[in-house]
Design a protein around this motif. Structure first.
Motif, short mmCIF file in Angstrom:
data_model
loop_
_atom_site.label_atom_id
_atom_site.label_comp_id
_atom_site.label_asym_id
_atom_site.label_seq_id
_atom_site.Cartn_x
_atom_site.Cartn_y
_atom_site.Cartn_z
N ALA A 133 -12.03 -1.09 10.83
CA ALA A 133 -12.88 -0.98 9.63
C ALA A 133 -12.43 0.17 8.74
N GLN A 134 -12.19 1.32 9.35
CA GLN A 134 -11.81 2.51 8.59
C GLN A 134 -10.47 2.29 7.88
N LEU A 181 -7.14 1.02 3.02
CA LEU A 181 -6.13 0.19 2.35
C LEU A 181 -6.67 -0.41 1.05
N LEU A 182 -7.94 -0.78 1.06
CA LEU A 182 -8.56 -1.38 -0.13
C LEU A 182 -9.08 -0.32 -1.10
N GLN A 226 -17.01 2.86 2.79
CA GLN A 226 -17.26 2.28 4.11
C GLN A 226 -18.58 2.76 4.69
N GLY A 227 -19.20 1.87 5.46
CA GLY A 227 -20.41 2.20 6.21
C GLY A 227 -20.18 1.82 7.66
N VAL A 286 -16.78 -1.90 3.03
CA VAL A 286 -16.44 -2.31 4.39
C VAL A 286 -17.49 -1.75 5.35
N LEU A 287 -17.99 -2.60 6.24
CA LEU A 287 -19.00 -2.19 7.22
C LEU A 287 -18.49 -2.44 8.63
#
Length: 202
Positions: free
Chosen positions: A133-134, A139-140, A144-145, A178-179
């Protein structure tokens, strides 16, 4: 409404007693029951709940792995995902597949599919890496969460309650994001036989 991309990994079933290969090069996988990574089941369930609340318009499940990974995608579809993408990685390439490789695949698919939310399990129970996820968020260049135990939609984006060493932390994030799903985010539903039949009998 948001389009949600969910990463699902095929792992040795959590109830199986792991056996190490005689040459100690890894664990025995042949003839061993596999299933969806439990944290990824939670991620799929959260995406389905988002769709039920009219937050999400479409759920796309993604799995990277050998042909058997299609079974994991079928489970995701039976749980409520709308589409599935299988990125076939087999043989030596699969044995050396790392979180960064998966993150690059998820990031590319997120852009191609115009996803607004990417959800994955916080970690896989086989390698326990807790990195995908990280890395995908990096990359995007999306917020994040991670370690989410509660996700709520707001006008500005999402409010995410995170599990941290000291207790809970609440953050606000804009979309796209992202989650990663923690254990207490939800209780995944069972993939029922009627759902499986509706999805796979043509």
């Amino acid at each position: 409404m948001s389009r949600v991309l969910v990463g699902v990994k095929r792992v040795i079933d959590y109830a199986v007693k792991i056996r190490v290969k005689p040459d100690k090069s890894g664990v025995v996988t042949d003839g061993v029951k596999h299933s969806m990574n439990p944290f990824d089941e939670i991620a799929v369930e959260e995406a389905v709940r988002m769709k039920e609340k009219k937050i999400a318009s479409e759920i796309i499940a993604v799995s990277c792995g050998p042909s058997q990974a299609q079974e994991t995608l079928r489970t995701a579809l039976a749980m409520g995902a709308d589409r599935a993408i299988h990125v076939e990685v087999a043989g030596k390439e699969y044995e050396t597949l790392q979180p960064l490789h998966v993150a690059k695949i998820l990031a590319k698919l997120s852009q191609d599919e115009k996803a607004d939310i990417v959800i994955v399990g916080k970690q896989a129970i086989d390698d326990d890496s807790n990195q995908t996820a990280q890395m995908t968020a990096a990359l995007l260049d999306w917020p994040q969460g991670t370690f989410a135990s509660k996700v709520e939609k707001t006008d500005a984006g999402l409010t995410v309650t995170r599990e941290i060493d000291g207790g809970l932390e609440v953050i606000k994030t804009k979309l796209p994001a992202v989650l990663s799903a923690d254990l207490r985010l939800n209780e995944p539903r069972y993939a029922t036989l009627p759902n499986i039949m509706v999805k796979f009998i043509y």
